[in-house]
Design a protein around this motif. Structure first.
Motif, PDB file in Angstrom:
ATOM      1  N   HIS A 240      -0.189   9.339 -93.332  1.00  0.00           N
ATOM      2  CA  HIS A 240       0.658  10.187 -94.163  1.00  0.00           C
ATOM      3  C   HIS A 240       2.011   9.572 -94.503  1.00  0.00           C
ATOM      4  O   HIS A 240       2.449   9.613 -95.655  1.00  0.00           O
ATOM      5  N   THR A 241       2.711   8.995 -93.512  1.00  0.00           N
ATOM      6  CA  THR A 241       4.053   8.471 -93.765  1.00  0.00           C
ATOM      7  C   THR A 241       4.035   7.086 -94.410  1.00  0.00           C
ATOM      8  O   THR A 241       5.073   6.612 -94.878  1.00  0.00           O
ATOM      9  N   HIS A 242       2.874   6.418 -94.413  1.00  0.00           N
ATOM     10  CA  HIS A 242       2.732   5.047 -94.916  1.00  0.00           C
ATOM     11  C   HIS A 242       3.493   4.039 -94.047  1.00  0.00           C
ATOM     12  O   HIS A 242       3.664   2.886 -94.455  1.00  0.00           O
ATOM     13  N   LEU A 243       3.958   4.453 -92.877  1.00  0.00           N
ATOM     14  CA  LEU A 243       4.634   3.554 -91.947  1.00  0.00           C
ATOM     15  C   LEU A 243       3.610   2.902 -91.035  1.00  0.00           C
ATOM     16  O   LEU A 243       2.608   3.524 -90.662  1.00  0.00           O
ATOM     17  N   LEU A 244       3.857   1.659 -90.664  1.00  0.00           N
ATOM     18  CA  LEU A 244       2.963   0.931 -89.770  1.00  0.00           C
ATOM     19  C   LEU A 244       3.771   0.514 -88.548  1.00  0.00           C
ATOM     20  O   LEU A 244       4.581  -0.415 -88.609  1.00  0.00           O
ATOM     21  N   GLN A 245       3.544   1.208 -87.434  1.00  0.00           N
ATOM     22  CA  GLN A 245       4.344   0.934 -86.242  1.00  0.00           C
ATOM     23  C   GLN A 245       3.734   1.615 -85.027  1.00  0.00           C
ATOM     24  O   GLN A 245       2.888   2.507 -85.154  1.00  0.00           O
ATOM     25  N   VAL A 246       4.176   1.184 -83.855  1.00  0.00           N
ATOM     26  CA  VAL A 246       3.774   1.802 -82.597  1.00  0.00           C
ATOM     27  C   VAL A 246       5.036   2.183 -81.831  1.00  0.00           C
ATOM     28  O   VAL A 246       5.903   1.330 -81.575  1.00  0.00           O
ATOM     29  N   SER A 247       5.170   3.464 -81.514  1.00  0.00           N
ATOM     30  CA  SER A 247       6.287   3.956 -80.710  1.00  0.00           C
ATOM     31  C   SER A 247       5.775   4.220 -79.297  1.00  0.00           C
ATOM     32  O   SER A 247       4.818   4.969 -79.115  1.00  0.00           O
ATOM     33  N   ASN A 248       6.392   3.599 -78.313  1.00  0.00           N
ATOM     34  CA  ASN A 248       5.950   3.735 -76.922  1.00  0.00           C
ATOM     35  C   ASN A 248       6.748   4.819 -76.204  1.00  0.00           C
ATOM     36  O   ASN A 248       7.923   5.034 -76.484  1.00  0.00           O
ATOM     37  N   TRP A 249       6.079   5.466 -75.248  1.00  0.00           N
ATOM     38  CA  TRP A 249       6.766   6.461 -74.439  1.00  0.00           C
ATOM     39  C   TRP A 249       6.166   6.456 -73.046  1.00  0.00           C
ATOM     40  O   TRP A 249       4.953   6.398 -72.879  1.00  0.00           O
ATOM     41  N   THR A 250       7.014   6.501 -72.038  1.00  0.00           N
ATOM     42  CA  THR A 250       6.566   6.559 -70.653  1.00  0.00           C
ATOM     43  C   THR A 250       7.307   7.668 -69.938  1.00  0.00           C
ATOM     44  O   THR A 250       8.529   7.799 -70.066  1.00  0.00           O
ATOM     45  N   ASP A 251       6.559   8.493 -69.199  1.00  0.00           N
ATOM     46  CA  ASP A 251       7.184   9.508 -68.363  1.00  0.00           C
ATOM     47  C   ASP A 251       6.378   9.622 -67.078  1.00  0.00           C
ATOM     48  O   ASP A 251       5.590   8.730 -66.753  1.00  0.00           O
ATOM     49  N   TYR A 252       6.535  10.709 -66.343  1.00  0.00           N
ATOM     50  CA  TYR A 252       5.857  10.832 -65.059  1.00  0.00           C
ATOM     51  C   TYR A 252       4.340  10.966 -65.191  1.00  0.00           C
ATOM     52  O   TYR A 252       3.620  10.840 -64.205  1.00  0.00           O
ATOM     53  N   THR A 253       3.864  11.215 -66.399  1.00  0.00           N
ATOM     54  CA  THR A 253       2.414  11.302 -66.601  1.00  0.00           C
ATOM     55  C   THR A 253       1.807   9.954 -66.964  1.00  0.00           C
ATOM     56  O   THR A 253       0.590   9.815 -67.006  1.00  0.00           O
TER      57      THR A 253
END
Length: 317
Positions: A240-253
């Motif tokens: 939908h956004t036409h963006l090509l990227q990977v956003s990382n996220w780390t938490d207690y899970t």
């Protein structure tokens, strides 16, 4: 199925189906070492061979809901996800040609067309830009059919699941008919899926209960991938956004990813004349997701088109 009640015949059936000590242990609720010992015991007693598959082999299972809202996939291997093809008549994009090559090279477990295959410029609620002549809906539909057929042919022999999610442009096809001639409901040909029957369809697909793939989430804009993964609690994969990227996220899970799949269309396509020659952060490309033998999503990869050349893993495709 508890291990204490598992007969040799049941164990053999599960092993032949899954082919991995880790997966068998999980299904039979046994320790991995106990599974390996049981396997050896059965092989010696019955004089048979219980073959183990490579950890990166395919496991394919997908269930589609009757309401076409969400499909559920349980898989191991590679998933190729592309979106926003906006196919019009004419020369195939560099991204599309690279897609076909990657299918033949990677032999994916599943291919997901993640929305907006159709542009639907002539059935949009927005008017034309000046006196511009746009391709007819028939021409667009033929372009969609041709491109999707090329993907089917490239995937032949791989056993890949062919699935598509519904994009906001795709739904124009049925929305127009539903609004103007509702009497044609359920007549063959009135749905986009009638014209590309090889592809199953739903609004979203949940993979291994850890990745949600759908065309668009509640968040948009340049931070959509980050916001989607932050608030969903699992990895997300969207177009939908036409963006090509990977956003990382780390938490207690644990670790998870917000994947934006770019656009398979050329950003210079006639479909995007409405941007009025402005610079945009769009990128032609797609995403490659890999699931390990225990179903975990490994770090996602991207194929990106730069200056007319498609690149994947540091080399041109």
């Amino acid at each position: 199925m508890a291990s204490a009640r598992t007969t040799d015949e049941e164990f053999i059936e599960v092993w032949n189906r899954l082919g991995s000590a880790i997966l068998v242990a999980r299904e039979l609720q046994m320790a991995t070492r106990a599974v390996m010992a049981r396997r050896t015991s059965i092989e010696n007693r019955m004089n048979i061979k219980l073959e183990a598959y490579n950890d990166q082999r395919k496991r394919i299972n997908i269930i589609h809901s009757d309401d076409k809202i969400r499909s559920i996939a349980d898989i191991v291997g590679t998933v190729i996800v592309f979106s926003d093809a906006h196919w019009l008549p004419g020369e195939p994009s560099v991204g599309f040609q690279a897609l076909l090559k990657l299918i033949k090279k990677l032999k994916p477990t599943m291919i997901v067309a993640n929305g907006d295959l159709l542009d639907g410029g002539t059935i949009s609620k927005y008017g034309p830009e000046g006196w511009q002549t746009k391709p007819s809906l028939k021409q667009e539909l033929e372009a969609v059919q041709w491109h999707m057929d090329q993907i089917v042919k490239a995937a032949k022999g791989t056993g890949a699941i062919l699935h598509r999610t519904i994009g906001n442009h795709d739904i124009r096809f049925e929305k127009r008919l539903a609004g103007l001639v509702p009497e044609y409901r359920d007549i063959s040909g009135t749905r986009l899926s009638d014209h590309i029957p090889e592809w199953s369809v739903s609004w979203s697909v949940m993979v291994n209960n850890n990745t949600m793939i759908k065309h668009r989430f509640q968040h948009s804009g340049i931070h959509s991938g980050y916001n989607n993964v932050l608030k969903s609690g699992i990895s997300t994969c969207s177009g939908h956004t036409h963006l090509l990227q990977v956003s990382n996220w780390t938490d207690y899970t644990g670790r998870r990813y917000g994947i934006s799949t770019g656009m398979l269309a050329d950003p210079r396509s006639q479909a995007f004349d409405y941007i009025e020659d402005n610079s945009v952060p769009w990128c032609q490309g797609l995403a490659i997701l890999t699931y390990s033998s225990d179903g975990r999503l490994l770090p996602p990869e991207l194929m990106e088109v730069v200056d007319g050349v498609a690149y994947f893993r540091g080399t041109s495709v």
